[in-house]
Design an enzyme around this catalytic site. Structure first.
Site, mmCIF file in Angstrom:
data_model
loop_
_atom_site.group_PDB
_atom_site.id
_atom_site.type_symbol
_atom_site.label_atom_id
_atom_site.label_comp_id
_atom_site.label_asym_id
_atom_site.label_seq_id
_atom_site.Cartn_x
_atom_site.Cartn_y
_atom_site.Cartn_z
ATOM 1 N N GLN A 1 -23.051 -50.903 -41.488
ATOM 2 C CA GLN A 1 -21.807 -50.316 -40.984
ATOM 3 C C GLN A 1 -20.709 -51.369 -40.874
ATOM 4 O O GLN A 1 -19.560 -51.133 -41.216
ATOM 5 C CB GLN A 1 -22.037 -49.696 -39.597
ATOM 6 C CG GLN A 1 -22.846 -48.431 -39.603
ATOM 7 C CD GLN A 1 -21.978 -47.244 -39.972
ATOM 8 O OE1 GLN A 1 -21.789 -46.949 -41.146
ATOM 9 N NE2 GLN A 1 -21.428 -46.576 -38.987
ATOM 10 N N ALA B 1 -24.940 -38.170 -29.371
ATOM 11 C CA ALA B 1 -26.126 -37.404 -29.739
ATOM 12 C C ALA B 1 -27.392 -38.194 -29.399
ATOM 13 O O ALA B 1 -28.428 -37.608 -29.068
ATOM 14 C CB ALA B 1 -26.081 -37.045 -31.227
ATOM 15 N N GLU C 1 -16.360 -47.921 -36.823
ATOM 16 C CA GLU C 1 -14.984 -48.201 -37.221
ATOM 17 C C GLU C 1 -14.515 -49.602 -36.869
ATOM 18 O O GLU C 1 -13.479 -50.059 -37.379
ATOM 19 C CB GLU C 1 -14.046 -47.160 -36.583
ATOM 20 C CG GLU C 1 -14.237 -45.777 -37.180
ATOM 21 C CD GLU C 1 -13.695 -44.670 -36.285
ATOM 22 O OE1 GLU C 1 -12.579 -44.220 -36.540
ATOM 23 O OE2 GLU C 1 -14.392 -44.256 -35.340
ATOM 24 N N PHE D 1 -15.046 -40.250 -43.415
ATOM 25 C CA PHE D 1 -13.981 -41.142 -42.939
ATOM 26 C C PHE D 1 -12.959 -40.419 -42.083
ATOM 27 O O PHE D 1 -11.814 -40.841 -41.977
ATOM 28 C CB PHE D 1 -13.283 -41.844 -44.110
ATOM 29 C CG PHE D 1 -14.223 -42.491 -45.081
ATOM 30 C CD1 PHE D 1 -15.075 -43.497 -44.666
ATOM 31 C CD2 PHE D 1 -14.262 -42.091 -46.408
ATOM 32 C CE1 PHE D 1 -15.946 -44.100 -45.550
ATOM 33 C CE2 PHE D 1 -15.139 -42.670 -47.292
ATOM 34 C CZ PHE D 1 -15.988 -43.682 -46.871
#
Lengths: 752, 352
Positions: free
Chosen positions: A651, A525, A718, A251
């Site tokens: 998520q 990535a 997020e 987090f």
């Protein structure tokens, strides 16, 4: 390579061609549910000792005395590390060369600058001996009064907020906009200090071998951690090997190496043996970052049609006395709603706390709950439905910069979520809905948004003569599913079935994958993996198209495509051959290539890049007790290409549940006199439990974005917390008629 | 590590003899004691592990119609005992509203009575706490105290007793069976816990070595089974202590209240039996006006000890609602969200 670092298990899923877009289950799931996944603290190198921190119980002052003799005399205690005997460092832990270099408390002196600051480390043969040794230190302090709360010190305007953005910004003239408005609102909202509270505490197992270091520790950014440790100890980064195959959550608190982790390295140096150091839960409330409290005042003006004429968003926040991180809460008003005049400003106080850090949408979450509440107040002041009001003020270009959006499917998010939720039947006025049991029922909404960030990453791709592939990048799986999503991107990048690809990650001896943060890891990535795959396929194609014996001879690199372990002629798919055939003919056991992921500067300049979403909440409120229950959450999100819908949905769920947490639960309760946190444990620092989350739905809205990156990926980590917290607050208002102005919303605020 | 003696007695007399020595502590489920030891709040020199003592883990129906609950019966085992839950539904509901499933599987009946306050200043050894260190002072006064006591507190201590289980127990005239050096004695639960006064460190009626061996409910306690509820307002739906809770039990005949029991939790250093409210209820018409009067009576002596005035009004409302719920009848099945105001919302699972 251990098993954990090289996941190539057989996925038991039906797939059709491409791996990207398939809802694979987690490839590391089996290891995790069977206890086979080895987390940092699970490691026990031979000869290992246990280190335990002694931490300060005062907020400010100095350590006048420590009874190190008593600690050392305790059976099993090997050594006590204090400022007097702490091994030397190559640089001052208080040095700061760049905004991402945070000052660390590494026993550099006897000063105390926040509660739970490390003041000594006790190293012993057993955890129990080290723990008791730490207690026996019985520190004596010279204490100074603690500076507590958003009015606890003189305020100032910081030089930068967040990652260095301006503290004060504006476009147009807000005062003129407000004066010209037909309707105005002004409201102040408070959000508390919050602590990351990853399930896995910060833990480190360290072994020195000369000037080489072997480390197991959870990290959201292996290369950054490696670089920071290298700088502190004056050794080459490549001498430091960090393994972080799994994180039990981060987090943001594991983005940078923290003081206690470095103290574990110092302890191992001091005693010349491997050392394990694991933070206790309460020790995570100080030295590993937190979300600073805010007090935000929003002023808005609207014309006769409900169009915003001005948004003024001011945020007061706090940092530590010794370092800079300022929660950029007011910046939330830069990107969502169109207005001819927007002003954002921050000021701050310095308190005797640990330095705040990045935590679960830093700035975006805090700013969002205030902005979305204020928008709701503005809609009500105009007599408009909150969705209609948001659509009236829909930003066709980024409001603060005027840049076009690289993509923005927010309208579709509003439409799908509202329809699924059943928003159309919502009464405009509050306190009109009751359910059969007499509970006040309310519906609220919020807009979600988070920037589509990219950092820097590298990957290495290998094709082997047995027809298999290897992809390496030091990516970090903090629970989001990196082991799976990156393997999917790797499979497509290499033109192989996923079960023919070995994917390695979670180790600092692999190419730098950048940071698992800012919701940018998959994009960054992922692009490195994609490009490495493309590069190695190009080399393979060279071998084929340049060789007369190949059916692909003369096709040229652009003329072939890779799929299922074979190259085909683009113009004639009946002509092709396998990777293995190509490599064997060339007499090669393997070929390799590297790829990079990075933001494209040109498109950064041209486009505003954000993910968007809409969240609708239903709450029920007991009319007598003020107890709130979030009975329904529906979110719809558009964040570019979805690599794995199962993981992405997960998520979003996680983010939305953190939104419940923000609105209703999380708060660090600080004693107003001592500055000590009174609920530094998971019994009393509340986060939602299963019973608080009856129904959460996340809709994936299709969005093609040709500009963010070649894969079209934005971030999903997020965004879920933004929008959600405000939607719940607005639903509470709609249920009760009471406007929540401080968070978490408390029973006494609704008792009436 | 800090050494302590660990004794596992084979019999109750052996346990009592061992624990009578100064610095001793009984260990049963350990759900509270171990945390206290890890935090440095309790540092016993001798642990007397009673968890394997025979015969203390039984639920016995007594010939006189009462029930005797062994001190080592686990919270979950008691709550899920079908006959017990049928006879004392408010007790079962209170048990299932407490802690988490894992804790309820470990925590014992006797230990529940003896759990320490959750006052953060009691747990924070750098703070002054008269309960932890007599004479040290009370940092909760003037501190972060919105959840502290509104009844029976003193300037020496404003902490609350955190138990849910004890609230319906005290309402139903539970009796604590104590074995000590001088033999066996019975103390009503109402008298078992003490208010702080000037000596908050003396939390209950136990003398050194005393062992709770059982909790008894008298026959009359089951007479409320058709109209008994526990109601708990808390800041999350599970694994949270009560802000305020209430147990209400009625016997109603022809619209008149023939018997009434009421107790409050989360408001005082002990589970709070509201006898003055019961006096208002007894013989009165069973309606909301009566309940409101009872609530006023229950809170007549309440005063804020800090930023917690809201708890007084909240307690009044909870009393009224608990009585209304009791009057409307005990539900046939234990709700999915036990003791929650939202217990009737369908489609939710708590312990399923």
């Amino acid at each position: 390579m251990t098993l954990e670092l090289s996941l190539n298990q057989q996925p038991a899923h039906a797939r059709q061609g491409s791996s990207i877009g398939q809802p694979l289950t987690r490839r590391d799931g089996f290891l995790k549910v069977t206890g086979g996944a080895r987390y940092a603290a699970d490691n026990h190198p031979p000869g290992m000792l246990y280190a335990v921190l002694a931490v300060s119980s005062i907020a400010r002052g100095r350590v006048a005395a420590l009874d190190t003799e008593a600690a050392k005399a305790h059976k099993g205690v090997v050594e006590v590390m204090t400022p007097k005997n702490r091994p030397a460092l190559a640089i001052d832990p208080d040095a700061k060369d760049n905004p991402f270099m945070f000052r660390l408390d590494l026993l550099q002196n006897d000063q105390v600058r926040y509660p739970n600051q490390s003041i000594a480390v006790v190293i012993a043969e057993t955890l129990e001996a080290a723990t008791e040794g730490a207690a026996l230190l019985s520190p004596r302090y010279e204490a100074l009064p603690a500076r507590v709360g958003l009015d606890g010190a003189k305020s100032f305007v910081p030089r930068g907020v967040g990652i260095g953005g301006p503290a004060v910004q504006h476009k147009g003239d807000v005062e003129t906009g407000l004066r010209s408005a037909k309707t105005r609102i002004e409201a102040t909202y408070e959000t508390p200090a919050q602590y990351h509270n990853a399930m896995e505490p910060h833990a480190i197992v360290v072994a020195w071998d000369g000037d080489r270091l072997s480390i197991d520790t959870p990290s959201q950014g292996l290369a950054m951690a490696q670089g920071r440790i290298a700088g502190l100890f004056g050794i080459a980064p490549e001498n430091i090997h960090i393994r972080s195959p799994f994180l039990g959550g981060g987090f943001g608190s594991k983005g940078m190496i923290s003081g206690p982790q470095v103290l574990g390295i110092l302890a191992a140096r001091l005693v010349g043996r491997p050392v394990k150091l694991v933070l206790r839960r309460e020790q995570m409330y100080g030295p590993v970052g937190h979300r600073a409290p805010t007090r935000q005042t929003l002023r808005m003006g609207m014309d006769g049609e409900g169009r915003l004429t001005a948004i003024d968003h001011h945020a007061r926040t706090a940092s530590s006395t010794f370092d800079d991180f300022f929660e950029p809460a007011a910046d939330a008003s830069h990107t969502l709603y169109a207005s001819p005049a927007i002003a954002t400003s921050h000021d701050a106080v310095r308190l005797d706390t640990g330095t705040p850090l990045f935590m679960r949408a830093p700035g975006e979450a805090t700013g969002s709950i205030a902005l979305e509440s204020a928008i709701d107040e503005a809609a009500h002041a105009c007599g408009m439905d909150p969705l209609e009001f948001r659509l009236r003020n829909y930003a066709e270009v980024e409001p603060m910069t005027g840049k076009p959006f690289s993509s923005k499917a927010l309208r579709e998010c509003y439409r799908q979520a509202a329809e699924t939720f059943g928003w159309a039947s919502r009464p405009l006025q509050p306190r009109l809905m009751r359910d059969a049991d007499g509970f006040l029922t309310g519906w609220g909404m919020g807009t979600a948004t988070f920037p589509a960030l990219m950092f820097q990453a590298e990957a290495r791709a290998v094709l082997r003569s047995d027809g298999s592939g290897l992809m390496e990048t030091g990516a970090q799986d903090m629970g989001q599913g990196a082991w799976t999503a990156f393997a999917q991107i790797a499979a497509d990048g290499l033109g192989l079935d996923i079960d023919r690809v070995e994917f390695r990650a979670g180790s600092s001896d692999l190419p730098n994958a950048g940071i698992a943060g800012g919701s940018g890891h998959t994009a960054t990535a992922g692009m490195a993996i994609h490009n490495a795959g493309a590069a190695v396929i190009a080399r393979l194609a060279d071998l084929a198209t340049g060789n007369e014996a190949s059916p692909l001879f003369g096709a040229g690199n652009e003329g072939v495509l890779a799929r299922g372990g074979r190259l085909y002629r683009r113009d004639d798919e009946s002509r092709g051959e396998s990777y293995a055939e190509i490599l064997m003919r060339a007499g090669l056991t393997e070929i390799e290539a590297h790829g990079k992921g990075a933001p494209d500067p040109a498109s950064q300049e041209t486009y505003a890049k954000h993910a968007h979403g809409a969240v609708f909440a239903e709450v029920k409120v007991d009319p007598d007790f003020g107890q709130i229950r979030v009975t329904r959450l529906v979110g719809a999100f558009a964040a570019g290409r979805v690599i794995n819908p199962r993981l992405v949905r997960s998520q979003y769920y996680g983010g939305m549940i953190w939104g419940i947490s923000f609105a209703l639960h999380e708060e660090a309760i600080t004693d107003r006199r001592s500055g000590r946190i009174q609920n530094a444990n998971l019994a009393e620092y509340h986060v939602p439990v299963n019973a608080d989350v009856p129904s959460v739905e996340a809709l994936l809205v299709h969005e093609d974005d040709p500009y963010v990156n070649a894969l079209g990926i934005k971030g999903v980590g997020e965004i879920g917390i933004t929008g959600t917290a405000g939607a719940i607050a607005n639903a509470v208002w709609h249920a009760t008629g009471v406007r929540p102005r401080r968070f978490p919303i408390r029973i006494e605020d609704l008792l009436g | 590590m800090r050494d302590f003696d660990y004794i596992r007695p084979a019999t109750i007399p052996d346990a009592i003899a061992a624990a009578a020595e100064p610095g001793s502590a009984y260990l049963a489920g350990g759900t509270n004691l171990l945390d206290l030891m890890k935090g440095g709040i309790a540092s016993p020199e001798r642990i007397v592990d009673i968890s394997r003592l025979p015969e203390l883990n039984r639920i016995e129906r007594l010939d006189d119609g009462g029930v005797r609950i062994g001190a080592l019966v686990r919270n979950a085992d008691l709550a899920y005992d079908p006959e017990f839950a049928k006879s004392y539904p408010a007790v079962a509901e209170a048990l299932l509203s407490g802690a988490s499933a894992q804790l309820r599987n470990a925590a014992t009946v006797g230990g529940n009575l003896l759990q320490r306050t959750r006052c953060s200043y009691f747990y924070d050894t750098a703070s002054a706490c008269n309960r932890r260190e007599p004479g040290a002072g009370c940092d909760a006064l003037e501190g972060e105290n919105r959840l502290h006591a509104v009844l029976g507190w003193s300037d020496a201590c404003i902490a609350t007793h955190p138990s849910d289980f004890c609230v319906p127990l005290v309402a139903l005239d539970a009796v604590v069976e104590i074995e000590g050096k001088k033999g066996r004695r019975h103390v009503t639960l109402e008298e078992f816990h003490r208010l702080p006064g000037e000596t908050p460190q003396r939390e209950n009626a136990l003398e050194p070595g005393d062992l709770i061996v059982a909790v008894r409910l008298p026959a009359e306690a089951a007479s409320f089974s058709a109209n008994a509820r526990y109601l708990k307002v808390r800041e999350r739906t599970s694994y949270a202590f009560a802000v305020v809770s209430a147990a209400a039990a009625l016997v109603v005949d022809g619209g008149k209240i023939r018997a009434a029991r009421l107790a409050l939790g989360g408001v005082a250093a002990k589970p709070w039996r509201a006898r003055s409210a019961e006096a208002v209820l007894l013989g009165a018409d069973a309606n909301e006006a009566t309940f409101a009067s009872a609530a006023d009576a229950a809170l007549a002596d309440a005063s804020p000890s800090g930023d917690n005035a809201f708890k007084i009004e909240l307690a009044r409302r909870i009393v009224v609602r608990a009585l209304i719920s009791a009057l409307s009848g005990t539900p046939k099945r234990l709700p999915a969200l036990p003791a929650s105001p939202f217990s009737n919302i369908p489609g939710v699972r708590h312990d399923a």
